[in-house]
Design an enzyme around this catalytic site. Structure first.
Site, PDB file in Angstrom:
ATOM      1  N   ASP A   1       1.722   2.437   7.866  1.00  0.00           N
ATOM      2  CA  ASP A   1       0.518   1.743   7.411  1.00  0.00           C
ATOM      3  C   ASP A   1       0.859   0.389   6.776  1.00  0.00           C
ATOM      4  O   ASP A   1       0.707   0.201   5.568  1.00  0.00           O
ATOM      5  CB  ASP A   1      -0.223   2.654   6.412  1.00  0.00           C
ATOM      6  CG  ASP A   1      -1.710   2.363   6.361  1.00  0.00           C
ATOM      7  OD1 ASP A   1      -2.137   1.416   7.034  1.00  0.00           O
ATOM      8  OD2 ASP A   1      -2.428   3.069   5.635  1.00  0.00           O
TER       9      ASP A   1
ATOM     10  N   ASP B   1       0.857  -1.201   0.000  1.00  0.00           N
ATOM     11  CA  ASP B   1       0.000   0.000   0.000  1.00  0.00           C
ATOM     12  C   ASP B   1       0.888   1.246   0.000  1.00  0.00           C
ATOM     13  O   ASP B   1       0.579   2.248   0.646  1.00  0.00           O
ATOM     14  CB  ASP B   1      -0.925  -0.005   1.219  1.00  0.00           C
ATOM     15  CG  ASP B   1      -2.050   1.028   1.088  1.00  0.00           C
ATOM     16  OD1 ASP B   1      -2.364   1.450  -0.043  1.00  0.00           O
ATOM     17  OD2 ASP B   1      -2.616   1.419   2.128  1.00  0.00           O
TER      18      ASP B   1
HETATM   19  N1  LIG Z   1       3.487   6.256  14.051  1.00  0.00           N
HETATM   20  C1  LIG Z   1       2.869   7.388  13.707  1.00  0.00           C
HETATM   21  N2  LIG Z   1       3.326   8.587  14.151  1.00  0.00           N
HETATM   22  C2  LIG Z   1       2.693   9.738  13.794  1.00  0.00           C
HETATM   23  N3  LIG Z   1       1.608   9.785  12.989  1.00  0.00           N
HETATM   24  C3  LIG Z   1       1.109   8.634  12.519  1.00  0.00           C
HETATM   25  C4  LIG Z   1       1.715   7.384  12.840  1.00  0.00           C
HETATM   26  N4  LIG Z   1       1.003   6.393  12.229  1.00  0.00           N
HETATM   27  C5  LIG Z   1       0.014   7.007  11.563  1.00  0.00           C
HETATM   28  N5  LIG Z   1       0.051   8.349  11.706  1.00  0.00           N
HETATM   29  C6  LIG Z   1      -0.882   9.340  11.142  1.00  0.00           C
HETATM   30  O1  LIG Z   1      -2.184   8.752  11.048  1.00  0.00           O
HETATM   31  C7  LIG Z   1      -2.617   8.705   9.681  1.00  0.00           C
HETATM   32  C8  LIG Z   1      -3.362   7.384   9.425  1.00  0.00           C
HETATM   33  O2  LIG Z   1      -2.490   6.294   9.682  1.00  0.00           O
HETATM   34  P1  LIG Z   1      -2.409   5.049   8.696  1.00  0.00           P
HETATM   35  O3  LIG Z   1      -2.027   5.496   7.327  1.00  0.00           O
HETATM   36  O4  LIG Z   1      -1.547   4.025   9.353  1.00  0.00           O
HETATM   37  O5  LIG Z   1      -3.900   4.536   8.745  1.00  0.00           O
HETATM   38  P2  LIG Z   1      -4.924   4.214   7.570  1.00  0.00           P
HETATM   39  O6  LIG Z   1      -5.147   2.757   7.590  1.00  0.00           O
HETATM   40  O7  LIG Z   1      -4.495   4.859   6.291  1.00  0.00           O
HETATM   41  O8  LIG Z   1      -6.206   4.870   8.073  1.00  0.00           O
HETATM   42  P3  LIG Z   1      -7.370   5.442   7.169  1.00  0.00           P
HETATM   43  O9  LIG Z   1      -7.227   4.814   5.788  1.00  0.00           O
HETATM   44  O10 LIG Z   1      -8.562   5.008   7.895  1.00  0.00           O
HETATM   45  O11 LIG Z   1      -7.118   6.916   7.197  1.00  0.00           O
HETATM   46  C9  LIG Z   1      -1.360   8.855   8.853  1.00  0.00           C
HETATM   47  O12 LIG Z   1      -1.625   9.466   7.610  1.00  0.00           O
HETATM   48  C10 LIG Z   1      -0.483   9.732   9.728  1.00  0.00           C
HETATM   49  O13 LIG Z   1      -0.800  11.094   9.543  1.00  0.00           O
HETATM   50 MG   LIG Z   2      -2.684   5.244   5.398  1.00  0.00          MG
END
Ligand SMILES: Nc1ncnc2c1ncn2[C@@H]1O[C@H](COP(=O)(O)OP(=O)(O)OP(=O)(O)O)[C@@H](O)[C@H]1O
Ligand SMILES: [Mg+2]
Length: 249
Positions: free
Chosen positions: A204, A187
């Site tokens: 992610d 992804d």
């Molecule tokens: N370890 C981290 N530290 C800081 N910010 C984070 C971290 N992990 C995720 N984020 C923030 O949270 C957001 C969403 O996280 P992630 O991409 O893992 O989830 P997702 O599965 O894409 O969620 P969704 O699709 O529901 O938005 C990221 O774009 C980022 O801004």
């Molecule tokens: Mg994401």
């Protein structure tokens, strides 16, 4: 434990401000009983003291900033149980040799999904990839390293990169490290790259599959296409084939 008890103990907001009343509404809407139980277990496992604030409210997951009893910051990813698209999850778990007996029940699938993100992050971190270090998981809750300083790190697409070529090189290098560790992110794009400490950080990881997955090479090609497309737009001369060659050579 119900929401009020959880809030009393772990939500570290200054009470009674308008903003906090808004937060409370959001927290209550995203924390059902099942999630609060898992948060509580994850808090114990990862020695957490409290939740500080929301970083991101998404379709699949909500991400919060938290702090440990030692004052270190953490990011907590909470998978939504009700609204997440779990049919799509199944495609990325079925076929991964690490998950031979995936249960199709929604909660069980989300738990496997969260566990998969934890495992993928552990593998990638061990392989030297710039990604959050995972600390613990429980059910639909994952605790990992917080990427950022006062503010959470921005997505790479939301900033002006000084040196896009170097950033591209680093991302491709990380894809290669993952590949050598038997893992494909699946992804990868500018939507799952943060920028912090002068380098890109991959996030992610739940979609990530091992190379034994029948579609692993298809997912790798898609990651390569996304990375080539994004960095080409910024003037870097890099084709999908260049990425694939560098990752698999
Ligand atoms: N370890 C981290 N530290 C800081 N910010 C984070 C971290 N992990 C995720 N984020 C923030 O949270 C957001 C969403 O996280 P992630 O991409 O893992 O989830 P997702 O599965 O894409 O969620 P969704 O699709 O529901 O938005 C990221 O774009 C980022 O801004
Ligand atoms: Mg994401």
């Amino acid at each position: 434990m119900d929401y009020d008890q959880f809030e009393e103990k772990f939500v570290m907001s200054e009470k009674k401000t308008k903003k906090d009343r808004e937060w409370k509404k959001i927290y209550q809407s995203v924390f059902d009983h099942y999630t609060i139980g898992n948060l509580f277990k994850a808090f114990l496992k990862a020695n957490l003291e409290g939740l500080i604030h929301i970083i991101s409210l998404g379709k699949e997951a909500n991400v919060f900033r938290a702090v440990t009893r030692n004052g270190e910051e953490r990011a907590i990813k909470v998978y939504r149980v009700e609204t997440s698209d779990f049919k799509h999850m199944y495609d990325y778990i079925e076929g991964d040799p690490r998950f031979p007996n995936v249960n199709k029940k929604k909660r069980k699938l989300i738990e496997a999904w969260c566990q998969k993100e934890f495992k993928n992050l552990s593998l990638a971190k061990k392989a030297g990839v710039s990604c959050p270090k995972p600390y613990a998981f429980s059910g639909n809750v994952l605790v990992m390293q917080y990427i950022g300083d006062k503010e959470p790190a921005p997505l790479i697409k939301d900033i002006n990169l000084d040196d896009p070529e170097k950033a591209a090189r680093l991302v491709v290098g990380d894809m290669r490290k993952m590949y050598k560790a038997n893992l494909v992110h699946s992804d990868l794009s500018e939507f799952n790259l943060l920028y912090w400490k002068k380098k890109p950080w991959l996030i992610d990881f739940a979609q990530g599959v091992s190379l034994g997955h029948p579609k692993a090479m298809e997912f790798l090609e898609r990651d390569a296409r996304n990375i080539s497309r994004y960095f080409s737009k910024l003037g870097v001369n890099i084709t999908k084939e260049d990425v694939l060659k560098a990752v698999t050579k």
